[in-house]
Design a protein around this motif. Structure first.
Motif, PDB file in Angstrom:
ATOM      1  N   GLY A 228       0.788  -1.227   0.000  1.00 27.31           N
ATOM      2  CA  GLY A 228       0.000   0.000   0.000  1.00 27.31           C
ATOM      3  C   GLY A 228       0.815   1.269   0.000  1.00 27.31           C
ATOM      4  O   GLY A 228       0.314   2.348   0.275  1.00 27.31           O
ATOM      5  N   GLY A 229       2.091   1.190  -0.309  1.00 29.07           N
ATOM      6  CA  GLY A 229       2.922   2.391  -0.332  1.00 29.07           C
ATOM      7  C   GLY A 229       3.910   2.341  -1.469  1.00 29.07           C
ATOM      8  O   GLY A 229       4.001   1.355  -2.195  1.00 29.07           O
ATOM      9  N   PHE A 230       4.660   3.411  -1.655  1.00 31.55           N
ATOM     10  CA  PHE A 230       5.666   3.481  -2.704  1.00 31.55           C
ATOM     11  C   PHE A 230       6.866   4.229  -2.157  1.00 31.55           C
ATOM     12  O   PHE A 230       6.757   5.395  -1.783  1.00 31.55           O
ATOM     13  CB  PHE A 230       5.117   4.202  -3.930  1.00 31.55           C
ATOM     14  CG  PHE A 230       6.144   4.396  -5.013  1.00 31.55           C
ATOM     15  CD1 PHE A 230       6.680   3.322  -5.688  1.00 31.55           C
ATOM     16  CD2 PHE A 230       6.588   5.675  -5.331  1.00 31.55           C
ATOM     17  CE1 PHE A 230       7.622   3.499  -6.671  1.00 31.55           C
ATOM     18  CE2 PHE A 230       7.536   5.872  -6.320  1.00 31.55           C
ATOM     19  CZ  PHE A 230       8.048   4.767  -6.995  1.00 31.55           C
ATOM     20  N   GLN A 231       7.998   3.542  -2.079  1.00 32.38           N
ATOM     21  CA  GLN A 231       9.223   4.175  -1.587  1.00 32.38           C
ATOM     22  C   GLN A 231      10.086   4.543  -2.782  1.00 32.38           C
ATOM     23  O   GLN A 231      10.549   3.682  -3.531  1.00 32.38           O
ATOM     24  CB  GLN A 231       9.992   3.243  -0.657  1.00 32.38           C
ATOM     25  CG  GLN A 231      11.200   3.924  -0.018  1.00 32.38           C
ATOM     26  CD  GLN A 231      11.898   3.017   0.969  1.00 32.38           C
ATOM     27  OE1 GLN A 231      12.518   2.036   0.568  1.00 32.38           O
ATOM     28  NE2 GLN A 231      11.800   3.333   2.242  1.00 32.38           N
ATOM     29  N   LEU A 232      10.268   5.823  -2.996  1.00 33.49           N
ATOM     30  CA  LEU A 232      11.044   6.319  -4.119  1.00 33.49           C
ATOM     31  C   LEU A 232      12.500   6.444  -3.691  1.00 33.49           C
ATOM     32  O   LEU A 232      12.837   7.275  -2.841  1.00 33.49           O
ATOM     33  CB  LEU A 232      10.490   7.677  -4.557  1.00 33.49           C
ATOM     34  CG  LEU A 232      11.073   8.293  -5.825  1.00 33.49           C
ATOM     35  CD1 LEU A 232      10.782   7.412  -7.031  1.00 33.49           C
ATOM     36  CD2 LEU A 232      10.496   9.690  -6.033  1.00 33.49           C
ATOM     37  N   ARG A 233      13.361   5.627  -4.272  1.00 30.72           N
ATOM     38  CA  ARG A 233      14.779   5.602  -3.896  1.00 30.72           C
ATOM     39  C   ARG A 233      15.543   6.539  -4.824  1.00 30.72           C
ATOM     40  O   ARG A 233      15.712   6.249  -6.002  1.00 30.72           O
ATOM     41  CB  ARG A 233      15.317   4.177  -3.972  1.00 30.72           C
ATOM     42  CG  ARG A 233      14.624   3.199  -3.020  1.00 30.72           C
ATOM     43  CD  ARG A 233      14.949   1.761  -3.394  1.00 30.72           C
ATOM     44  NE  ARG A 233      14.511   1.464  -4.747  1.00 30.72           N
ATOM     45  CZ  ARG A 233      15.011   0.483  -5.496  1.00 30.72           C
ATOM     46  NH1 ARG A 233      15.959  -0.290  -5.032  1.00 30.72           N
ATOM     47  NH2 ARG A 233      14.545   0.270  -6.723  1.00 30.72           N
ATOM     48  N   ILE A 234      15.999   7.646  -4.257  1.00 34.50           N
ATOM     49  CA  ILE A 234      16.647   8.704  -5.034  1.00 34.50           C
ATOM     50  C   ILE A 234      18.132   8.728  -4.715  1.00 34.50           C
ATOM     51  O   ILE A 234      18.535   8.641  -3.558  1.00 34.50           O
ATOM     52  CB  ILE A 234      16.014  10.065  -4.704  1.00 34.50           C
ATOM     53  CG1 ILE A 234      14.553  10.096  -5.175  1.00 34.50           C
ATOM     54  CG2 ILE A 234      16.803  11.204  -5.330  1.00 34.50           C
ATOM     55  CD1 ILE A 234      13.808  11.340  -4.733  1.00 34.50           C
ATOM     56  N   GLY A 235      18.934   8.880  -5.749  1.00 33.05           N
ATOM     57  CA  GLY A 235      20.358   9.139  -5.583  1.00 33.05           C
ATOM     58  C   GLY A 235      20.670  10.517  -6.130  1.00 33.05           C
ATOM     59  O   GLY A 235      19.977  11.008  -7.022  1.00 33.05           O
ATOM     60  N   ALA A 236      21.714  11.157  -5.619  1.00 28.17           N
ATOM     61  CA  ALA A 236      22.022  12.507  -6.093  1.00 28.17           C
ATOM     62  C   ALA A 236      23.467  12.873  -5.795  1.00 28.17           C
ATOM     63  O   ALA A 236      24.054  12.425  -4.810  1.00 28.17           O
ATOM     64  CB  ALA A 236      21.090  13.538  -5.453  1.00 28.17           C
ATOM     65  N   THR A 237      24.015  13.685  -6.682  1.00 30.00           N
ATOM     66  CA  THR A 237      25.224  14.434  -6.354  1.00 30.00           C
ATOM     67  C   THR A 237      24.772  15.702  -5.627  1.00 30.00           C
ATOM     68  O   THR A 237      23.583  15.983  -5.533  1.00 30.00           O
ATOM     69  CB  THR A 237      26.008  14.767  -7.637  1.00 30.00           C
ATOM     70  OG1 THR A 237      25.123  15.373  -8.597  1.00 30.00           O
ATOM     71  CG2 THR A 237      26.603  13.506  -8.256  1.00 30.00           C
ATOM     72  N   ALA A 238      25.723  16.464  -5.122  1.00 32.51           N
ATOM     73  CA  ALA A 238      25.374  17.604  -4.262  1.00 32.51           C
ATOM     74  C   ALA A 238      24.569  18.661  -5.016  1.00 32.51           C
ATOM     75  O   ALA A 238      24.888  19.008  -6.152  1.00 32.51           O
ATOM     76  CB  ALA A 238      26.647  18.230  -3.704  1.00 32.51           C
TER      77      ALA A 238
END
Length: 330
Positions: free
Chosen positions: A89-99
């Motif tokens: 029942g949920g959605f975990q958005l896994r984000i990666g990023a540089t600064a």
């Protein structure tokens, strides 16, 4: 499967050091893994040299079989995790990023959608490593920058969306530096200064070296993280490259470089266009908010907007600026 990923990373980066950074392991550990794999197969897969690692003929044959297996396994993992998240029942958005200063506002906007969207963040100085993690299914998307003249290694199958085609890079120097009194700084004004750059950031060291050489300068270059670089810049020991969205500080001056010789492209990468649609609008809003909160960048954008002819192809399009007179953003 872990061993196959190791072989692909070494081949893709051409270096044990770079592959270790991309995989998030220590280089000695990766070297040990490679020796273990080669012993198990009974043959040498890579030739080690001072210039890096290159596959042997047998290594190329193994890689031709390994790459589709790694890609297929990543797809299985991604699809399974997505199905499990939907079932819960949920959605975990896994984000990666540089600064980037846009990240806090981006996450805040995504969370404001409601409890069904729960973004997580993984930072990395290496844009190439983050792109590899998206392709492998370990991240859903990555917000990265590509230094001009140092193209990123875009894994096959990734979808890209450009946030800013060319963001100018500014210089940060001591507030009492002689060049700080000018609205923009020429590289010639910094001929006697030492530069500090984080060489672990993909492309940044090479990019600055190219710009300095083109200007006829042979400036001393120091390796260091940007927190240290800012601290040393404040006391006049070095000057450093900075993103134009960097917040003002009383002990530092952040100035555009005359002619904008150094730029980066800001990209959001994901495996599908639907993933990009899911998060790009909030990223765009967050970026242009911090852009207008940075005085030097806001002035640069206003000048660029005023100089761009709307009828000319490729004229500057700045959300929040082109829809109203340039002075309204001040």
């Amino acid at each position: 499967m872990r061993h196959l990923r190791v072989l692909c990373a070494i081949a893709d980066t051409g270096s044990l050091h770079k592959a270790a950074r991309e995989l998030g392991v220590a280089q000695p550990s990766l070297s040990t893994q490679l020796r273990r794999i080669e012993r198990a197969l009974g043959a040498q897969l890579f030739v080690r040299a001072r210039t890096g690692c290159r596959p042997t003929p047998l290594g190329l044959a193994v890689l031709s079989r390994a790459r589709p297996l790694v890609a297929e396994f990543a797809a299985i993992v991604t699809e399974t995790r997505a199905a499990a998240s939907r079932a819960a029942g949920g959605f975990q958005l896994r984000i990666g990023a540089t600064a980037s200063r846009a990240i806090p506002g981006w996450l805040r906007r995504l969370r404001a959608r409601g409890p069904d969207c729960a973004p997580t963040l993984q930072m990395n100085v290496s844009a190439n490593a983050l792109l590899g993690m998206v392709a492998a299914g370990r991240l859903d998307m990555a917000f990265v920058h590509e230094v001009e003249g140092s193209p990123l290694r875009i894994p096959p199958g990734l979808c890209l969306r450009v946030l800013v085609e060319r963001e100018p890079q500014f210089v940060t120097l001591a507030a009492d530096h002689p060049a700080a009194s000018q609205p923009e700084v020429s590289l010639a004004d910094l001929a006697g200064d030492r530069w500090m750059v984080d060489s672990t950031v993909d492309g940044e060291w090479d990019g600055l070296c190219r710009v300095l050489r083109a200007a006829g300068l042979n400036s001393e270059m120091l390796h260091g993280d940007y927190l240290t670089a800012y601290s040393l810049a404040a006391i006049g020991e070095v000057v450093t490259v900075s993103q134009p969205t960097a917040p003002p500080r009383p002990d530092l001056a952040i100035r555009p470089l005359k002619g904008d010789p150094l730029g980066v492209r800001l990209l959001l990468a994901a495996r599908t266009e639907a993933d990009l649609d899911h998060a790009f609008p909030e990223l765009e809003q967050a970026y242009w908010t911090v852009a207008q909160e940075a005085p030097a960048y806001r002035e640069w954008l206003n000048r660029a907007h005023a100089c761009a002819a709307p009828e000319r192809p490729g004229a500057l399009a700045v959300p929040g600026l082109n829809s109203r007179p340039a002075h309204a953003a001040m």
